[in-house]
Design an enzyme around this catalytic site. Structure first.
Site, PDB file in Angstrom:
ATOM      1  N   ARG A  72      39.221  54.380  40.246  1.00 12.19           N
ATOM      2  CA  ARG A  72      40.553  54.133  40.480  1.00 12.19           C
ATOM      3  C   ARG A  72      39.792  54.843  39.223  1.00 12.19           C
ATOM      4  NH1 ARG A  72      39.672  51.614  36.002  1.00 12.19           N
ATOM      5  NH2 ARG A  72      38.612  49.662  36.381  1.00 12.19           N
ATOM      6  N   THR A  77      37.757  47.590  32.859  1.00 12.54           N
ATOM      7  CA  THR A  77      38.833  46.436  32.800  1.00 12.54           C
ATOM      8  C   THR A  77      38.216  44.834  33.921  1.00 12.54           C
ATOM      9  OG1 THR A  77      41.119  46.026  32.334  1.00 12.54           O
ATOM     10  CG2 THR A  77      40.350  46.998  34.263  1.00 12.54           C
ATOM     11  N   ALA A 154      47.609  45.975  34.697  1.00 16.97           N
ATOM     12  CA  ALA A 154      47.445  45.351  35.287  1.00 16.97           C
ATOM     13  C   ALA A 154      47.593  44.305  34.150  1.00 16.97           C
ATOM     14  CB  ALA A 154      46.083  44.568  35.312  1.00 16.97           C
ATOM     15  N   CYS A 170      38.794  49.294  28.329  1.00 13.71           N
ATOM     16  CA  CYS A 170      39.132  50.746  28.782  1.00 13.71           C
ATOM     17  C   CYS A 170      38.068  51.887  27.997  1.00 13.71           C
ATOM     18  CB  CYS A 170      40.476  51.417  27.943  1.00 13.71           C
ATOM     19  SG  CYS A 170      42.178  49.651  29.498  1.00 13.71           S
TER      20      CYS A 170
END
Length: 207
Positions: A72, A77, A154, A170
């Site tokens: 992704r 995270t 999320a 992040c």
């Protein structure tokens, strides 16, 4: 499981991250122009995931929580029980959505959801996701392959936030995480999920 507005919504419960990731890839690779879009709602057992920009240097404390490199977008995270994960498996061309537009749409869905719960939130142009009082409440990391999206967002609902202190969420050293339960101690995870589905269906149609 429900089908509405050409979107099949599947609530999968608590599922291993790698298992769902492989299933998303398989679904995306096998779909065609006639495949109905799907929205998968899950929770994951505790895991740290590194996006394509993720650096292990942003994991500042090693624990027994697994770490996995994924495909992704974004950085590092944490996922764990009590966090609502939504994976929109969409045909972006059919829905006339660009990647940035999809990110904005997902942020807008969360912002509207929180607004209905009485929580004021906002998006940031420099860092995808949704924020409340300078703290991050929802993260977004997507992948698009051949015009089809997978991975997703999320939303922290009612979870143990401690593992976020073991990373720079992040990739940002100054960010702190928050969750709906911090503002609404008696919030029901299921009620948040139902409201999320309702708002998502409405906003996808109105887009």
């Amino acid at each position: 499981m429900s089908l509405s507005n050409d979107l099949l919504v599947k609530q999968l419960g608590i599922v291993d991250y790698q298992q769902v990731w492989q299933q998303m890839q398989a679904f995306t690779d096998s779909r065609n122009a006639d495949t109905i879009d799907e929205l998968w709602l899950v929770q994951h057992p505790p895991i740290f995931t590194l996006g394509q920009q993720g650096e292990r240097g942003h994991i500042i404390k090693i624990t027994d929580i697994p770490i996995i490199q994924t495909d992704r977008g974004g950085h590092v995270t944490y996922h764990g029980p009590g966090q609502l994960i939504a994976y929109p498996l969409l045909d972006l061309r059919r829905r006339k959505l660009g990647i940035r537009q999809l990110v904005t749409l997902l942020e807008s869905i969360i912002i509207e959801l929180l607004k209905q719960l009485g929580i004021e939130s906002y998006a940031r142009a420099d860092a995808p996701g949704v924020y409340v009082n300078n703290n991050k409440i929802a993260s977004i990391g997507l992948r698009v392959r051949k015009g089809y999206s997978y991975h997703g967002l999320a939303l922290n609902v009612s979870m143990d936030l401690t593992p976020f202190s073991y990373i720079n969420p992040c990739g940002m050293t100054e960010i702190k995480m928050t969750q709906i339960q911090d503002f609404l101690p008696n919030i029901s995870f299921n009620s948040v999920t139902e409201k999320f589905i309702e708002i998502t269906l409405n906003m996808l149609v109105s887009h």
